[in-house]
Motif scaffolding. Structure first.
Motif, PDB file in Angstrom:
ATOM      1  N   PRO A  42       5.788  -8.553  -1.654  1.00 11.66           N
ATOM      2  CA  PRO A  42       6.591  -8.281  -0.438  1.00 11.66           C
ATOM      3  C   PRO A  42       8.080  -8.604  -0.627  1.00 11.66           C
ATOM      4  O   PRO A  42       8.906  -8.154   0.150  1.00 11.66           O
ATOM      5  CB  PRO A  42       5.981  -9.218   0.610  1.00 11.66           C
ATOM      6  N   VAL A  75      -1.409  -3.021   2.249  1.00 13.44           N
ATOM      7  CA  VAL A  75      -0.301  -2.661   3.150  1.00 13.44           C
ATOM      8  C   VAL A  75      -0.762  -1.465   3.975  1.00 13.44           C
ATOM      9  O   VAL A  75      -1.252  -0.482   3.420  1.00 13.44           O
ATOM     10  CB  VAL A  75       0.963  -2.250   2.371  1.00 13.44           C
ATOM     11  N   ILE A 114       0.533   1.508   6.447  1.00 10.44           N
ATOM     12  CA  ILE A 114       1.782   2.202   6.782  1.00 10.44           C
ATOM     13  C   ILE A 114       1.478   3.397   7.673  1.00 10.44           C
ATOM     14  O   ILE A 114       0.581   4.200   7.380  1.00 10.44           O
ATOM     15  CB  ILE A 114       2.513   2.673   5.500  1.00 10.44           C
ATOM     16  N   ILE A 167       5.704  -0.094   8.280  1.00 13.16           N
ATOM     17  CA  ILE A 167       4.640  -1.041   7.933  1.00 13.16           C
ATOM     18  C   ILE A 167       4.059  -1.639   9.215  1.00 13.16           C
ATOM     19  O   ILE A 167       4.774  -2.220  10.030  1.00 13.16           O
ATOM     20  CB  ILE A 167       5.165  -2.155   7.008  1.00 13.16           C
ATOM     21  N   ILE A 225       0.306  -6.203   6.824  1.00 10.72           N
ATOM     22  CA  ILE A 225       0.276  -6.525   5.401  1.00 10.72           C
ATOM     23  C   ILE A 225      -0.481  -7.839   5.243  1.00 10.72           C
ATOM     24  O   ILE A 225      -0.296  -8.751   6.050  1.00 10.72           O
ATOM     25  CB  ILE A 225       1.718  -6.595   4.818  1.00 10.72           C
ATOM     26  N   PRO A 232       8.531  -2.959  -2.370  1.00  7.23           N
ATOM     27  CA  PRO A 232       9.359  -2.086  -1.517  1.00  7.23           C
ATOM     28  C   PRO A 232      10.254  -1.176  -2.344  1.00  7.23           C
ATOM     29  O   PRO A 232      10.555  -1.471  -3.502  1.00  7.23           O
ATOM     30  CB  PRO A 232      10.206  -3.086  -0.713  1.00  7.23           C
ATOM     31  N   SER A 251      12.259  -5.169   1.818  1.00  5.28           N
ATOM     32  CA  SER A 251      11.105  -6.065   1.707  1.00  5.28           C
ATOM     33  C   SER A 251       9.938  -5.460   2.479  1.00  5.28           C
ATOM     34  O   SER A 251      10.146  -4.626   3.357  1.00  5.28           O
ATOM     35  CB  SER A 251      11.428  -7.459   2.261  1.00  5.28           C
ATOM     36  N   LEU A 252       8.729  -5.862   2.091  1.00  2.38           N
ATOM     37  CA  LEU A 252       7.534  -5.387   2.800  1.00  2.38           C
ATOM     38  C   LEU A 252       7.257  -6.342   3.958  1.00  2.38           C
ATOM     39  O   LEU A 252       6.727  -7.433   3.774  1.00  2.38           O
ATOM     40  CB  LEU A 252       6.334  -5.338   1.838  1.00  2.38           C
ATOM     41  N   LEU A 280       7.329   2.498  -0.498  1.00  3.18           N
ATOM     42  CA  LEU A 280       6.381   1.735  -1.314  1.00  3.18           C
ATOM     43  C   LEU A 280       6.382   2.309  -2.725  1.00  3.18           C
ATOM     44  O   LEU A 280       6.275   3.523  -2.915  1.00  3.18           O
ATOM     45  CB  LEU A 280       4.978   1.836  -0.694  1.00  3.18           C
TER      46      LEU A 280
END
Ligand code: ZN
Length: 393
Positions: A11, A22, A24, A29, A32, A52, A360-361, A369
C-alpha cells in the motif's frame, strides 16, 4: 467491483500485506486487507506484488518523436544544441509519437505526469488520456531582457491552449537558472496561485554552477553561438540554485529537477528557504546526457523529499518509472527499495498536489494498480530483469 490479489500488496502508506486483497470499483479503492476479510470467490491473482500507480514527476512528452536522435554522453550543452537543431518535423509524426508514448506510460503503470510543455502539441492527447497531467508551461528568455516581453506573450498562448480538463492542471514555470531573467521570474510568480507546483531544471551540468559561481564555463560560448551574449550577467559566487531560491516563491510547492551536482549545502539552503521543496531525479536521462548520477546520500541525509522522473524520450530509452528505479538500484544499491518506492509514488503525488487521489493504496483513493512479478523480500528484493505493468486504472 473487482478484486485483486498477489503474493504481497504494497500500500506504500502502510506495511505490506501478504496475500492481501484490494477491491476496486470504477477506479476507486473500496476495501483493502487480508484475504480472510473478503468473501468473493472471483479474485484475480497475480505473481509478485501489487502497488499503486507510479508518478512520473518530470517528462517532456512533446519530445517523444526525437527518440534516438541525440548522442549519449556528450554533456548538457551539446544536448540542448541537438534539441534546438532537431525541431523541424511533420506534425503528424510529432502527434503520433506523443499519443503512443502516453499509452506506453499508462501501460507501464504511470498514473500522473509532471509534464514540461514549450508548445501546445500535447494538449489534445492529455485531454483524452487516462493519465492525469500537471502541465508546466516552461518559459525561458536566455536571460535577455529584450526577449522577456515577447516570451511572455508567446507563452500566454501556450498556457491558454494547454490541457486543463478533468484531473489535469497547469502552471507557468522557469526552464532553468541559466535561461531565465529576473523580470521573467517576476511574471511567473505573479501568475501562479499559492497552491501551484513550480518546477525548474536544476544543477544538471558543471557549466551551470561555473556560470553562477565564477562567471565562467561553456554557457558563454553556447550563448554566443545562439547570437546572444552574457555581458549583463553577474556571477553570484554560489551555485545556480541560489539564484533560483532568490527569485522563486517559497510558499508554493517547488520541484527541483535533476540535481546531479547539488551539494549538501545546496539542499540545506533550499530546506531553510521552504518546507515545500521536492527533488525530482531522472537517473536514466542523467546517464544518457552527462554520464553521471546525483549522490542520493546527500538527499537521504537531509531528509529530502525525492521523486522520480523519466525526462524525455530524447534523453531516455523509454518512459517508465520502474526502469528508473532499476537504474537507481543498479548504481546506488545502498538506497533502500522501500524508500525508492515512496519516491516513485506518494512523494511524486505530493509534489504535484495529487496526494488525495494517487500515490498509495488507501480506501477512497483512485491510484491505479500495478503488478511487478518479483519475489518480495523487502529491501533485499531482487528487481533486475523485471517489468511493471498496469492491472487496473
Ligand atoms: Zn527536463
Amino acid at each position: 467491483m473487482k478484486f485483486f490479489t498477489a503474493d504481497y500488496i504494497l500500500p506504500i502508506s502502510s506495511e505490506p500485506i501478504k496475500n492481501g486483497v484490494v477491491a476496486i470499483d470504477e477506479g476507486v479503492i473500496k476495501k483493502i486487507g487480508n484475504k480472510e476479510e473478503f468473501s468473493s470467490s472471483d479474485i484475480q491473482r497475480y505473481d509478485g506484488v501489487l502497488l499503486p500507480g507510479f508518478i512520473n514527476a518530470h517528462c517532456h512528452l512533446e519530445l517523444s518523436h526525437m527518440q534516438g536522435l541525440a548522442k549519449t554522453g556528450t554533456g548538457l550543452i551539446p544536448f540542448i544544441s541537438d534539441v534546438v537543431k532537431f525541431r523541424e518535423f511533420e506534425q503528424d509524426v510529432i502527434l503520433s509519437a506523443i499519443n503512443s508514448q502516453d499509452l506506453a506510460m499508462h501501460q507501464a503503470g504511470i498514473q500522473a505526469v509532471g509534464d514540461i510543455s514549450n508548445k501546445t502539441d500535447t494538449a489534445e492527447t492529455k485531454d483524452k488520456s487516462k493519465i492525469a497531467y500537471y502541465t508546466f508551461i516552461e518559459m525561458f528568455d536566455f536571460i535577455q531582457e529584450n526577449l522577456t516581453g515577447p516570451t511572455i506573450s508567446n507563452y500566454k498562448e501556450v498556457f491558454r491552449a494547454q490541457a486543463s480538463s478533468g484531473k489535469n492542471k497547469k502552471s507557468y514555470v522557469a526552464h532553468a537558472p541559466y535561461s531565465v531573467s529576473v523580470p521573467l521570474f517576476d511574471f511567473i510568480n505573479k501568475e501562479n496561485p499559492d497552491n501551484a507546483t513550480i518546477s525548474i531544471h536544476n544543477q544538471e551540468t558543471l557549466d551551470e554552477n561555473l556560470l553562477f559561481e565564477k562567471g565562467e564555463g561553456g554557457f558563454y560560448e553556447f550563448y554566443n553561438e545562439l547570437g546572444f551574449n552574457l555581458d549583463g550577467f553577474r556571477a553570484i559566487g554560489k551555485g545556480s540554485i541560489f539564484y533560483a531560491l532568490s527569485e522563486m516563491t517559497a510558499k508554493q510547492r517547488n520541484l527541483f529537477v535533476h540535481n546531479t551536482l547539488t551539494t549538501e549545502q545546496d539542499v540545506q539552503a533550499a530546506h531553510n528557504w521552504s518546507d515545500n521543496v521536492y527533488w525530482a531525479t531522472c537517473p536514466n536521462a542523467n546517464l544518457y546526457i552527462e554520464n553521471m548520477l546525483p549522490n542520493y546520500k546527500v538527499f537521504l541525509d537531509a531528509g529530502a523529499k525525492l521523486c522520480i522522473g523519466t525526462d524525455s524520450l530524447m534523453s531516455n530509452w523509454q518512459l517508465s518509472v520502474w526502469e528508473e528505479i532499476k537504474t537507481i538500484k543498479k548504481f546506488q544499491s545502498y538506497v533502500a527499495l522501500t524508500e525508492i518506492l515512496k519516491w516513485a509514488t506518494i512523494n511524486g503525488a505530493e509534489s504535484l498536489g495529487y496526494e488525495k487521489d494517487f500515490g498509495s493504496l488507501e480506501v477512497g483513493k483512485s491510484p491505479g494498480l500495478v503488478n511487478i512479478p518479483l519475489k518480495w523480500e523487502g529491501d533485499n528484493t531482487q528487481i533486475s530483469g523485471t517489468t511493471a505493468s498496469r492491472v487496473s486504472d
